[in-house]
Design a protein around this motif. Sequence first.
Motif, PDB file in Angstrom:
ATOM      1  N   LYS A   2       0.807  -1.219   0.000  1.00 25.14           N
ATOM      2  CA  LYS A   2       0.000   0.000   0.000  1.00 25.14           C
ATOM      3  C   LYS A   2       0.845   1.275   0.000  1.00 25.14           C
ATOM      4  CE  LYS A   2      -4.579   0.336   1.926  1.00 25.14           C
ATOM      5  NZ  LYS A   2      -5.409  -0.197   3.012  1.00 25.14           N
ATOM      6  N   ASN A   3       1.868   1.271   0.824  1.00 24.55           N
ATOM      7  CA  ASN A   3       2.707   2.472   0.941  1.00 24.55           C
ATOM      8  C   ASN A   3       3.702   2.627  -0.203  1.00 24.55           C
ATOM      9  OD1 ASN A   3       1.487   3.128   3.327  1.00 24.55           O
ATOM     10  ND2 ASN A   3       2.950   1.922   4.544  1.00 24.55           N
ATOM     11  N   HIS A   4       3.691   1.695  -1.131  1.00 28.38           N
ATOM     12  CA  HIS A   4       4.670   1.759  -2.234  1.00 28.38           C
ATOM     13  C   HIS A   4       3.946   1.771  -3.569  1.00 28.38           C
ATOM     14  CE1 HIS A   4       7.725   0.962   0.761  1.00 28.38           C
ATOM     15  NE2 HIS A   4       6.960  -0.009   1.207  1.00 28.38           N
TER      16      HIS A   4
END
Lengths: 272, 272
Positions: free
Chosen positions: A194-196
């Motif tokens: 998600k954060n990438h």
Amino acid sequence: MPQARRRAFFVSDRTGITSETLGESLIEQFDGLKLKRSTYPYVDSTDKAHGLVQIINRSAEEDELRPIVFASIANQEVAEIIQTANALHIGFFDVFLNRLEKELGMEARHSVRSRVHNLERYDARMEAVNFSLNHDDGMSEKNLEDADVILMGVSRSGKTPTCLYLALQYGIRAANYPLTPDDLDTTDLPRMVKNHKHKLFGLTIQPERLHDIRQERRPDSRYANLNTCRNEVADAQAMFRRHNIPFTNTTHKSVEELAVAIMQECKLKRRF
Amino acid sequence: MPQARRRAFFVSDRTGITSETLGESLIEQFDGLKLKRSTYPYVDSTDKAHGLVQIINRSAEEDELRPIVFASIANQEVAEIIQTANALHIGFFDVFLNRLEKELGMEARHSVRSRVHNLERYDARMEAVNFSLNHDDGMSEKNLEDADVILMGVSRSGKTPTCLYLALQYGIRAANYPLTPDDLDTTDLPRMVKNHKHKLFGLTIQPERLHDIRQERRPDSRYANLNTCRNEVADAQAMFRRHNIPFTNTTHKSVEELAVAIMQECKLKRRF
């Protein structure tokens, strides 16, 4: 009696990979052309060159067809000997080095370059290959942070060979996120990636082809079932679209083509 | 003000890998030549070609230096447009296709070939890559039987990238046998590989280089210790010599060079 196949010689004073690359891309332009190929790497002395000329000439006589020689030979003396063979000579350095010398106002070295200076390149590759291998199907937050790109797709959609090719050809650190049935059950991106989001690239594949590949691996399993494949692929594509993740279909693409598409789309720069 | 670097454009209506490979091998012939590189793959329409000509011309003006264009473009219409750019044009297809057409009495297709027919090649590669990955550092009798070649060497001597390159470039199934300190304690060949002696190929490496590589992985360990490295390398080489196993030193060789050496020495044939 059927006519003998024409022979193709790939000749180099190095590995021969350049002459093979050049030769094959030319040969591919002739539909239905069948050749008998042989590669002669490391032809780097006049002795070896004379020996090879004999081999080429013998094959010209036996086949009653001039062979084709695809040569990438930096050493001028060796190159000139090979040119005396009874063959169509496609000499890659002969033609172009000269033009480049004129344009650049520099002299070419006309000799094989030692590879010692390439340690940096070797290290970048090694590191990228190790990165891919260590994170094949299992990774941590830290790994994803270090990745240049994260390939995401269902099992057997072609992630691993593509990651490895990116590593070997460009020194790119490619991680690999296999979409599990659990991931595909929700509309969210998997928690880990998600954060990438900006590093994600999706791979998709024709369900029929996926079925064939999985069938080889686990015959008649739920995993290989055509319906399973259809559902997984549809869910994965829906996920890519929903989250605006660039993706490509691997079915009819070579590993080279996939790698180039990813380099372009993700604006990646080679690391050596 | 320092002079601007000359620009190099690698242009193709396919992946651009051929034009990069050929271009780089020419550039390497000029010591100290520094270029600013950009690759333009998939230039496969007259629109894209005209667009690129503008980019090339603009860079010629800005740099006050003609760029060099390394082109491998099968489509003749596109190729002719690119040739109008203000640049030194190194066109791989232009020169050689013509000569080949004459020799073969055939017409070249002058168009990009669809890759669908290459499924076989893709499968051979996938299979070989999977073979390598599945047997990296752990294998059974059965695997060794299926292997085309078995690379043997101490930990971090370069086995894995070489196996993978053999798989991707030639479709060769290369297994990987890491020599453990236990293996090196005896004068025998390791039990597992004994029955496959004819498939063995050894990799060796400079102890200092091995030390550096291992040091990165496990700093200041016994494993990385220079003396450990020296002893392991000496024992491995002694084993190769005692059993007449062909081997090569990986220290100053690229993965390509290693792969070609192994193909030659073990008389392997590419699988596609």
